[in-house]
Scaffold this motif. Structure first.
Motif, PDB file in Angstrom:
ATOM      1  N   ASN A 122       5.377  22.178 -19.276  1.00 22.51           N
ATOM      2  CA  ASN A 122       6.572  21.795 -18.518  1.00 22.51           C
ATOM      3  C   ASN A 122       7.706  21.384 -19.433  1.00 22.51           C
ATOM      4  OD1 ASN A 122       4.537  22.053 -16.681  1.00 22.51           O
ATOM      5  ND2 ASN A 122       4.943  20.138 -15.602  1.00 22.51           N
ATOM      6  N   VAL A 123       7.392  20.560 -20.433  1.00 16.20           N
ATOM      7  CA  VAL A 123       8.420  20.062 -21.353  1.00 16.20           C
ATOM      8  C   VAL A 123       8.864  21.158 -22.324  1.00 16.20           C
ATOM      9  CG1 VAL A 123       8.835  18.390 -23.210  1.00 16.20           C
ATOM     10  CG2 VAL A 123       7.656  17.677 -21.150  1.00 16.20           C
ATOM     11  N   ALA A 124       7.993  22.150 -22.550  1.00 13.03           N
ATOM     12  CA  ALA A 124       8.279  23.184 -23.556  1.00 13.03           C
ATOM     13  C   ALA A 124       9.092  24.352 -23.015  1.00 13.03           C
ATOM     14  CB  ALA A 124       6.963  23.701 -24.140  1.00 13.03           C
ATOM     15  N   LEU A 125       9.300  24.439 -21.687  1.00 10.59           N
ATOM     16  CA  LEU A 125       9.991  25.609 -21.126  1.00 10.59           C
ATOM     17  C   LEU A 125      11.379  25.798 -21.716  1.00 10.59           C
ATOM     18  CD1 LEU A 125       9.014  25.524 -17.331  1.00 10.59           C
ATOM     19  CD2 LEU A 125       8.092  26.970 -19.133  1.00 10.59           C
ATOM     20  N   ALA A 126      12.122  24.698 -21.870  1.00 11.80           N
ATOM     21  CA  ALA A 126      13.470  24.801 -22.436  1.00 11.80           C
ATOM     22  C   ALA A 126      13.416  25.307 -23.877  1.00 11.80           C
ATOM     23  CB  ALA A 126      14.172  23.438 -22.377  1.00 11.80           C
ATOM     24  N   LYS A 127      12.413  24.864 -24.635  1.00  6.85           N
ATOM     25  CA  LYS A 127      12.233  25.328 -26.020  1.00  6.85           C
ATOM     26  C   LYS A 127      11.915  26.812 -26.047  1.00  6.85           C
ATOM     27  CE  LYS A 127      11.783  24.681 -30.488  1.00  6.85           C
ATOM     28  NZ  LYS A 127      12.938  24.324 -31.320  1.00  6.85           N
ATOM     29  N   PHE A 128      11.079  27.275 -25.106  1.00  4.36           N
ATOM     30  CA  PHE A 128      10.756  28.704 -25.047  1.00  4.36           C
ATOM     31  C   PHE A 128      12.003  29.534 -24.771  1.00  4.36           C
ATOM     32  CE2 PHE A 128       6.243  27.555 -23.371  1.00  4.36           C
ATOM     33  CZ  PHE A 128       5.856  27.230 -24.654  1.00  4.36           C
ATOM     34  N   GLN A 129      12.899  29.005 -23.931  1.00  4.44           N
ATOM     35  CA  GLN A 129      14.133  29.733 -23.623  1.00  4.44           C
ATOM     36  C   GLN A 129      14.951  29.999 -24.890  1.00  4.44           C
ATOM     37  OE1 GLN A 129      15.316  27.288 -19.816  1.00  4.44           O
ATOM     38  NE2 GLN A 129      16.580  29.128 -19.895  1.00  4.44           N
ATOM     39  N   THR A 130      15.125  28.957 -25.687  1.00  2.00           N
ATOM     40  CA  THR A 130      15.926  29.117 -26.905  1.00  2.00           C
ATOM     41  C   THR A 130      15.156  29.884 -27.984  1.00  2.00           C
ATOM     42  OG1 THR A 130      15.181  26.935 -27.649  1.00  2.00           O
ATOM     43  CG2 THR A 130      17.269  27.031 -26.487  1.00  2.00           C
ATOM     44  N   GLU A 131      13.862  29.638 -28.088  1.00  6.96           N
ATOM     45  CA  GLU A 131      13.053  30.274 -29.130  1.00  6.96           C
ATOM     46  C   GLU A 131      12.972  31.783 -28.931  1.00  6.96           C
ATOM     47  OE1 GLU A 131      10.533  30.074 -32.579  1.00  6.96           O
ATOM     48  OE2 GLU A 131      11.745  28.521 -31.616  1.00  6.96           O
ATOM     49  N   PHE A 132      12.806  32.219 -27.676  1.00  9.19           N
ATOM     50  CA  PHE A 132      12.634  33.647 -27.388  1.00  9.19           C
ATOM     51  C   PHE A 132      13.888  34.278 -26.795  1.00  9.19           C
ATOM     52  CE2 PHE A 132       8.196  31.962 -26.877  1.00  9.19           C
ATOM     53  CZ  PHE A 132       7.662  32.578 -27.998  1.00  9.19           C
ATOM     54  N   ASP A 133      14.971  33.496 -26.683  1.00  5.98           N
ATOM     55  CA  ASP A 133      16.225  33.980 -26.099  1.00  5.98           C
ATOM     56  C   ASP A 133      15.956  34.624 -24.740  1.00  5.98           C
ATOM     57  OD1 ASP A 133      18.923  34.478 -25.899  1.00  5.98           O
ATOM     58  OD2 ASP A 133      18.818  36.414 -26.950  1.00  5.98           O
ATOM     59  N   ALA A 134      15.263  33.863 -23.868  1.00  8.55           N
ATOM     60  CA  ALA A 134      14.852  34.376 -22.564  1.00  8.55           C
ATOM     61  C   ALA A 134      15.442  33.513 -21.454  1.00  8.55           C
ATOM     62  CB  ALA A 134      13.328  34.384 -22.463  1.00  8.55           C
ATOM     63  N   THR A 135      15.488  34.072 -20.253  1.00  9.32           N
ATOM     64  CA  THR A 135      15.984  33.323 -19.095  1.00  9.32           C
ATOM     65  C   THR A 135      14.876  32.431 -18.543  1.00  9.32           C
ATOM     66  OG1 THR A 135      15.301  35.013 -17.503  1.00  9.32           O
ATOM     67  CG2 THR A 135      17.487  35.262 -18.499  1.00  9.32           C
ATOM     68  N   ILE A 136      15.267  31.464 -17.715  1.00 10.19           N
ATOM     69  CA  ILE A 136      14.287  30.570 -17.088  1.00 10.19           C
ATOM     70  C   ILE A 136      13.352  31.366 -16.177  1.00 10.19           C
ATOM     71  CG2 ILE A 136      15.830  29.969 -15.177  1.00 10.19           C
ATOM     72  CD1 ILE A 136      13.246  27.634 -16.789  1.00 10.19           C
ATOM     73  N   ASN A 137      13.876  32.456 -15.563  1.00 11.81           N
ATOM     74  CA  ASN A 137      13.029  33.287 -14.698  1.00 11.81           C
ATOM     75  C   ASN A 137      11.893  33.948 -15.464  1.00 11.81           C
ATOM     76  OD1 ASN A 137      15.798  33.394 -13.106  1.00 11.81           O
ATOM     77  ND2 ASN A 137      14.141  33.809 -11.687  1.00 11.81           N
ATOM     78  N   THR A 138      12.182  34.365 -16.703  1.00 11.70           N
ATOM     79  CA  THR A 138      11.143  34.983 -17.524  1.00 11.70           C
ATOM     80  C   THR A 138      10.183  33.928 -18.057  1.00 11.70           C
ATOM     81  OG1 THR A 138      12.661  36.741 -18.192  1.00 11.70           O
ATOM     82  CG2 THR A 138      10.707  36.439 -19.541  1.00 11.70           C
ATOM     83  N   VAL A 139      10.748  32.841 -18.565  1.00 13.10           N
ATOM     84  CA  VAL A 139       9.936  31.799 -19.196  1.00 13.10           C
ATOM     85  C   VAL A 139       8.993  31.128 -18.207  1.00 13.10           C
ATOM     86  CG1 VAL A 139      10.125  29.488 -20.198  1.00 13.10           C
ATOM     87  CG2 VAL A 139      11.475  31.343 -21.135  1.00 13.10           C
ATOM     88  N   GLN A 140       9.408  31.003 -16.938  1.00  9.62           N
ATOM     89  CA  GLN A 140       8.546  30.324 -15.962  1.00  9.62           C
ATOM     90  C   GLN A 140       7.238  31.066 -15.748  1.00  9.62           C
ATOM     91  OE1 GLN A 140       7.706  31.293 -12.637  1.00  9.62           O
ATOM     92  NE2 GLN A 140       8.902  33.160 -12.506  1.00  9.62           N
TER      93      GLN A 140
END
Length: 494
Positions: free
Chosen positions: A41-59
């Motif tokens: 849950n806390v890492a989702l924002a990090k995944f967005q920036t790390e992989f340059d992905a949208t919240i829809n993909t990262v979720q």
């Protein structure tokens, strides 16, 4: 009298000395799995920036995991009957640990999603099999206290997960929220191999192969359709394909399950109107809560610029509220039933969602902490009492089949909630950006989208309060011999 004393002494010796080692093996395995359900849950924002992905993909790193959990939870009973509980418990721990290492090594968001599915396939059986092992080991008169010890990781892990995740992301890297499972998994495997007993294997019933195939297709494609519907619109081609394929697969699954003598999920239990009402209410609450709670850590990091560790600490009041009020709700349920607890608990949650609906860039931190604590208190009061109500409402001869059904269904509903609400938030952000025009601030549009999503959650909980008015105390049922009692905590999912 001396025989009774000797028996009591033997029981005491057994519960304290003989069971402590296998209990530790199960607890270590459960802590690992439950922690991993909360650290992401806390890492989702990090995944967005790390992989340059949208919240829809990262979720989908969360949704894929929960769908995988739901796919294997119903298989736990059949697998233990077929291969033995110790062997399957150790295999699932090994698979979960392998999935964790692969997640830590992921180079793309697509790889991470696939490896999270592998994690979920391993983690889904750890909880029900671990519970069943301890349930069989503990003497009947000691089961309550032993199950209470087993409940410790269920309460502590959700509290510690976000903080541990935030610290690892800040101090080392996001990879370590997964890699930390390697030493824990090795310890769980070693202790389990050494101390878990070998039970006699039961006769495995006929496996519902068609149900096994249809269920993941139905749930995954429906979740995809819901996600796409919230993101690009309900008439979009991808949305329609997901919903149509998922809907047909779901109808076929229901048809197959109702006709199968040993179904994957015992859907006949829905013939009880009390069970159906309680289950629907649990689903409504889950949709409102879990999607919003996945989005809150992302809001705190991306909009308010808190670090992952600070975000984990900010989320702590929710876990504390749940820890305080869950045992209170359990005790009150015996005296007043589920309806008053559901109404009060959901009233707290709805008030919290309304406060969060007013969230802004300059909202004081205390006005975030208070709603989070209210959500935890409301969850603690309502969820355990509702799960107990559902168990009490089930036909007595089907009660042992209820736990895999409700646990798997709750994982599916959670995945739908996260997929749907993240998609809705993305659409609302785009709409607000259009309204603001070319000179508008994307941050303002995002804040408004979060506000809209919390308002939607508020409306869902409000509907849940109205729905809870129709709950009634289940009619007394005749006891069926040799039916084991089921702990409602086992229905809480991960």
């Amino acid at each position: 009298m001396s025989k009774q004393t000797a028996a009591a002494s033997l029981s005491s010796e057994f519960s304290i000395k003989s069971i402590i080692a296998p209990l530790m093996a199960v607890i270590v395995g459960m802590i690992m799995v439950i922690l991993d359900s909360t650290v992401v849950n806390v890492a989702l924002a990090k995944f967005q920036t790390e992989f340059d992905a949208t919240i829809n993909t990262v979720q989908w790193t969360f949704t894929g995991y929960t769908l995988a959990l739901s796919a294997v939870i119903p298989l736990a009973g059949w697998m233990t009957d077929k291969f033995g509980s110790k062997r399957i418990f150790l295999i699932t721990i090994a698979l979960f640990t392998l999935g964790s290492v692969l997640c830590g090594a992921a180079q793309t968001v697509e790889q991470l999603i696939i490896f999270r599915v592998i994690q979920g396939l391993g983690g889904g059986m750890v909880m029900p099999i671990g519970m069943a092992i301890i349930f069989r080991l503990a003497p009947q008169e000691k089961r309550g206290s032993v199950m209470g010890m087993l409940g410790i990781p269920m309460l502590l892990a959700p509290a510690m997960g976000p903080i541990l995740s935030g610290w690892l992301i800040d101090a080392v890297s996001w990879h370590w929220i997964f890699l930390i499972n390697l030493p824990i998994g090795i310890v769980a495997l070693f202790v389990g191999m050494k101390y878990l007993p070998n039970f006699e294997q039961g006769k495995a019933p006929a496996l519902d192969i068609i149900g096994m195939i249809l269920a993941p297709i139905a749930f995954a494609t429906l979740a995809y359709g819901v996600s796409e519907g919230g993101r690009v619109g309900w008439s979009a081609e991808n949305t329609l394909w997901g919903l149509i394929v998922g809907g047909i697969a779901l109808l076929l699954f229901i048809f197959v399950e109702l006709r199968h003598k040993q179904p994957l999920l015992e859907l006949r239990v829905f013939r009880s109107s009390d069970f159906t009402r309680g289950t629907l209410l649990v689903w409504i609450v889950q949709i409102a809560l879990f999607g919003a709670m996945i989005l809150m850590p992302v809001f705190l990091q991306q909009i308010r610029n808190y670090t992952p560790l600070e975000t984990g600490i900010i989320m702590l009041p929710q876990a504390i509220g749940s820890m305080i009020f869950m045992p209170i709700g359990g005790r009150l349920f015996d005296k007043i039933g589920a309806r008053p607890l559901a109404i009060v608990g959901l009233a707290l949650v709805s008030g919290a969602m309304f406060l969060l609906h007013n969230i802004a860039l300059d909202t004081k931190l205390i006005m975030v902490l208070i709603p989070l604590f209210m959500i935890g208190c409301g969850m603690g009061l309502s969820m355990m009492s509702l799960n107990t109500h559902v168990l009490n409402s089930a036909p007595r001869h089907l009660v042992t089949r209820v736990t895999p059904l409700t646990t798997a269904a709750q994982q599916v509903v959670t995945s739908f909630a996260v997929a749907g609400l993240t998609g809705y938030m993305t659409t609302r952000a785009a709409d607000h950006m259009k309204t603001l025009g070319a000179s508008g601030n994307p941050v303002d549009a995002a804040v408004s989208a979060y506000s809209d999503t919390f308002l939607l959650s508020f409306c869902l909980v409000l509907f849940g309060i109205l729905f809870s008015l129709f709950l009634r105390k289940p009619k007394p049922q005749k006891e069926v011999p040799d039916v084991e009692q089921v702990d409602p905590a086992m229905m809480m999912g991960h």
